[in-house]
Design a protein around this motif. Structure first.
Motif, PDB file in Angstrom:
ATOM      1  N   ASP A  75       0.833  -1.190   0.000  1.00 20.09           N
ATOM      2  CA  ASP A  75       0.000   0.000   0.000  1.00 20.09           C
ATOM      3  C   ASP A  75       0.876   1.251   0.000  1.00 20.09           C
ATOM      4  OD1 ASP A  75      -1.890   1.880   2.229  1.00 20.09           O
ATOM      5  OD2 ASP A  75      -2.705   1.190   0.327  1.00 20.09           O
ATOM      6  N   GLY A  76       0.629   2.151  -0.936  1.00 24.85           N
ATOM      7  CA  GLY A  76       1.386   3.395  -1.029  1.00 24.85           C
ATOM      8  C   GLY A  76       2.569   3.343  -1.979  1.00 24.85           C
ATOM      9  N   ASP A  77       2.968   2.157  -2.425  1.00 26.49           N
ATOM     10  CA  ASP A  77       4.085   2.049  -3.372  1.00 26.49           C
ATOM     11  C   ASP A  77       3.728   2.719  -4.693  1.00 26.49           C
ATOM     12  OD1 ASP A  77       5.471   0.538  -1.530  1.00 26.49           O
ATOM     13  OD2 ASP A  77       5.431  -1.318  -2.695  1.00 26.49           O
ATOM     14  N   LEU A  78       4.761   3.161  -5.393  1.00 27.68           N
ATOM     15  CA  LEU A  78       4.602   3.661  -6.753  1.00 27.68           C
ATOM     16  C   LEU A  78       4.960   2.530  -7.706  1.00 27.68           C
ATOM     17  CD1 LEU A  78       6.362   7.136  -6.438  1.00 27.68           C
ATOM     18  CD2 LEU A  78       3.906   6.651  -6.389  1.00 27.68           C
ATOM     19  N   LEU A  79       4.169   2.358  -8.754  1.00 27.23           N
ATOM     20  CA  LEU A  79       4.449   1.330  -9.756  1.00 27.23           C
ATOM     21  C   LEU A  79       4.751   1.996 -11.091  1.00 27.23           C
ATOM     22  CD1 LEU A  79       1.614  -1.265  -9.059  1.00 27.23           C
ATOM     23  CD2 LEU A  79       3.939  -1.197  -8.140  1.00 27.23           C
ATOM     24  N   VAL A  80       5.820   1.537 -11.733  1.00 35.38           N
ATOM     25  CA  VAL A  80       6.146   1.972 -13.082  1.00 35.38           C
ATOM     26  C   VAL A  80       5.471   0.975 -14.017  1.00 35.38           C
ATOM     27  CG1 VAL A  80       8.006   2.429 -14.728  1.00 35.38           C
ATOM     28  CG2 VAL A  80       8.346   2.929 -12.281  1.00 35.38           C
ATOM     29  N   VAL A  81       4.638   1.479 -14.914  1.00 31.48           N
ATOM     30  CA  VAL A  81       3.835   0.638 -15.802  1.00 31.48           C
ATOM     31  C   VAL A  81       4.188   0.974 -17.246  1.00 31.48           C
ATOM     32  CG1 VAL A  81       1.494  -0.008 -16.495  1.00 31.48           C
ATOM     33  CG2 VAL A  81       1.975   0.609 -14.110  1.00 31.48           C
ATOM     34  N   ASP A  82       4.489  -0.064 -18.026  1.00 32.71           N
ATOM     35  CA  ASP A  82       4.851   0.120 -19.432  1.00 32.71           C
ATOM     36  C   ASP A  82       3.752  -0.485 -20.297  1.00 32.71           C
ATOM     37  OD1 ASP A  82       5.962   0.024 -22.018  1.00 32.71           O
ATOM     38  OD2 ASP A  82       7.990  -0.240 -21.235  1.00 32.71           O
ATOM     39  N   ARG A  83       3.101   0.354 -21.099  1.00 35.94           N
ATOM     40  CA  ARG A  83       2.004  -0.106 -21.961  1.00 35.94           C
ATOM     41  C   ARG A  83       2.507  -0.795 -23.226  1.00 35.94           C
ATOM     42  NH1 ARG A  83      -3.363   3.305 -22.164  1.00 35.94           N
ATOM     43  NH2 ARG A  83      -3.897   1.291 -22.995  1.00 35.94           N
ATOM     44  N   SER A  84       3.809  -0.640 -23.532  1.00 41.02           N
ATOM     45  CA  SER A  84       4.325  -1.212 -24.779  1.00 41.02           C
ATOM     46  C   SER A  84       4.736  -2.676 -24.640  1.00 41.02           C
ATOM     47  CB  SER A  84       5.518  -0.396 -25.286  1.00 41.02           C
ATOM     48  OG  SER A  84       6.642  -0.552 -24.433  1.00 41.02           O
ATOM     49  N   ILE A  85       4.766  -3.189 -23.428  1.00 37.61           N
ATOM     50  CA  ILE A  85       5.148  -4.591 -23.202  1.00 37.61           C
ATOM     51  C   ILE A  85       3.901  -5.464 -23.338  1.00 37.61           C
ATOM     52  CG2 ILE A  85       6.044  -6.256 -21.531  1.00 37.61           C
ATOM     53  CD1 ILE A  85       7.652  -3.949 -20.300  1.00 37.61           C
ATOM     54  N   GLU A  86       4.018  -6.513 -24.115  1.00 36.94           N
ATOM     55  CA  GLU A  86       2.902  -7.454 -24.248  1.00 36.94           C
ATOM     56  C   GLU A  86       2.770  -8.269 -22.965  1.00 36.94           C
ATOM     57  OE1 GLU A  86       1.589 -11.389 -26.808  1.00 36.94           O
ATOM     58  OE2 GLU A  86       3.139 -10.070 -27.621  1.00 36.94           O
ATOM     59  N   ALA A  87       1.615  -8.199 -22.347  1.00 45.23           N
ATOM     60  CA  ALA A  87       1.388  -8.919 -21.091  1.00 45.23           C
ATOM     61  C   ALA A  87       1.340 -10.410 -21.357  1.00 45.23           C
ATOM     62  CB  ALA A  87       0.092  -8.447 -20.453  1.00 45.23           C
ATOM     63  N   ARG A  88       2.080 -11.140 -20.555  1.00 41.09           N
ATOM     64  CA  ARG A  88       2.145 -12.595 -20.681  1.00 41.09           C
ATOM     65  C   ARG A  88       1.791 -13.246 -19.351  1.00 41.09           C
ATOM     66  NH1 ARG A  88       7.593 -12.270 -24.038  1.00 41.09           N
ATOM     67  NH2 ARG A  88       6.655 -11.915 -26.072  1.00 41.09           N
ATOM     68  N   HIS A  89       1.610 -14.553 -19.422  1.00 41.95           N
ATOM     69  CA  HIS A  89       1.333 -15.356 -18.234  1.00 41.95           C
ATOM     70  C   HIS A  89       2.356 -15.039 -17.143  1.00 41.95           C
ATOM     71  CE1 HIS A  89       0.424 -18.831 -15.756  1.00 41.95           C
ATOM     72  NE2 HIS A  89       1.700 -19.149 -15.789  1.00 41.95           N
ATOM     73  N   ASN A  90       1.877 -14.781 -15.952  1.00 40.31           N
ATOM     74  CA  ASN A  90       2.669 -14.551 -14.749  1.00 40.31           C
ATOM     75  C   ASN A  90       3.209 -13.127 -14.614  1.00 40.31           C
ATOM     76  OD1 ASN A  90       3.129 -15.909 -12.356  1.00 40.31           O
ATOM     77  ND2 ASN A  90       5.274 -16.280 -12.855  1.00 40.31           N
ATOM     78  N   HIS A  91       2.960 -12.248 -15.585  1.00 40.56           N
ATOM     79  CA  HIS A  91       3.338 -10.846 -15.431  1.00 40.56           C
ATOM     80  C   HIS A  91       2.425 -10.183 -14.404  1.00 40.56           C
ATOM     81  CE1 HIS A  91       5.434 -10.000 -19.561  1.00 40.56           C
ATOM     82  NE2 HIS A  91       6.203 -10.665 -18.715  1.00 40.56           N
ATOM     83  N   VAL A  92       2.975  -9.220 -13.675  1.00 39.06           N
ATOM     84  CA  VAL A  92       2.143  -8.353 -12.843  1.00 39.06           C
ATOM     85  C   VAL A  92       1.666  -7.230 -13.762  1.00 39.06           C
ATOM     86  CG1 VAL A  92       2.073  -6.797 -10.865  1.00 39.06           C
ATOM     87  CG2 VAL A  92       3.385  -8.934 -10.726  1.00 39.06           C
ATOM     88  N   ILE A  93       0.362  -7.032 -13.793  1.00 42.74           N
ATOM     89  CA  ILE A  93      -0.213  -6.079 -14.740  1.00 42.74           C
ATOM     90  C   ILE A  93      -1.103  -5.064 -14.019  1.00 42.74           C
ATOM     91  CG2 ILE A  93      -0.161  -7.657 -16.702  1.00 42.74           C
ATOM     92  CD1 ILE A  93      -3.532  -7.089 -15.452  1.00 42.74           C
ATOM     93  N   LEU A  94      -1.282  -3.931 -14.678  1.00 38.99           N
ATOM     94  CA  LEU A  94      -2.317  -2.995 -14.293  1.00 38.99           C
ATOM     95  C   LEU A  94      -3.455  -3.226 -15.267  1.00 38.99           C
ATOM     96  CD1 LEU A  94      -3.393  -0.506 -12.738  1.00 38.99           C
ATOM     97  CD2 LEU A  94      -2.357   0.889 -14.540  1.00 38.99           C
ATOM     98  N   GLY A  95      -4.606  -3.585 -14.748  1.00 35.67           N
ATOM     99  CA  GLY A  95      -5.753  -3.840 -15.598  1.00 35.67           C
ATOM    100  C   GLY A  95      -6.932  -2.985 -15.181  1.00 35.67           C
ATOM    101  N   CYS A  96      -7.906  -2.960 -16.029  1.00 36.24           N
ATOM    102  CA  CYS A  96      -9.158  -2.282 -15.715  1.00 36.24           C
ATOM    103  C   CYS A  96     -10.263  -3.332 -15.851  1.00 36.24           C
ATOM    104  CB  CYS A  96      -9.385  -1.105 -16.652  1.00 36.24           C
ATOM    105  SG  CYS A  96     -10.810  -0.115 -16.176  1.00 36.24           S
ATOM    106  N   LEU A  97     -10.901  -3.645 -14.743  1.00 27.90           N
ATOM    107  CA  LEU A  97     -11.939  -4.668 -14.709  1.00 27.90           C
ATOM    108  C   LEU A  97     -13.262  -4.013 -14.331  1.00 27.90           C
ATOM    109  CD1 LEU A  97     -12.839  -7.621 -14.844  1.00 27.90           C
ATOM    110  CD2 LEU A  97     -12.113  -7.862 -12.455  1.00 27.90           C
TER     111      LEU A  97
END
Length: 131
Positions: A55-77
């Protein structure tokens, strides 16, 4: 710019590192591979503690990387952002928490789910207080 010391530092007894000081380092040069596709978000919640994301951490998120099995992702559900581990098996997809107190969510037909990017780094403030 921040001073960069090329020598690894032991987590036990400290050693003087001034002899190994190199050039300045720009943290965004280290953290960001694709500047136009990268952004930072702040985490709220405890579902990813097992992955070292708190809680409170900053995450660097790259939209150009193809998400694969076991990746930690930012999603919208269903209109809400979430950080989870992407789990794929055959044609099925789950969003798995890294905390046993949270259940995995299977993505099924009728759900509105989009992957916004792959988490590449997390940044944590190690002080005992929060601002």
């Amino acid at each position: 710019m921040v001073k960069f010391f090329a020598e690894y530092v032991n987590a036990g007894f400290p050693s003087p590192a001034d002899d190994f000081q190199e050039d300045d380092i720009r943290l965004d040069d280290y953290l960001v591979q694709n500047r136009p596709a990268t952004f930072i978000v702040r985490v709220k919640g405890e579902s990813m503690m097992g992955a070292g994301i708190f809680d409170g951490d900053l995450l660097v998120v790259d939209r150009s990387i193809e998400a694969r099995h076991n990746h930690v992702i930012l999603g919208c559900l269903n209109g809400e952002f979430t950080v989870k581990r992407l789990w794929r098996k055959e044609s099925r997809i789950w969003l798995k928490a890294e905390n046993p107190g949270y259940k995995a969510v299977e993505i099924t037909e009728g759900m509105d789910f989009r992957i916004w990017g792959v988490v590449t780094f997390s940044i944590r403030h190690h002080q005992l207080f929060k601002k």
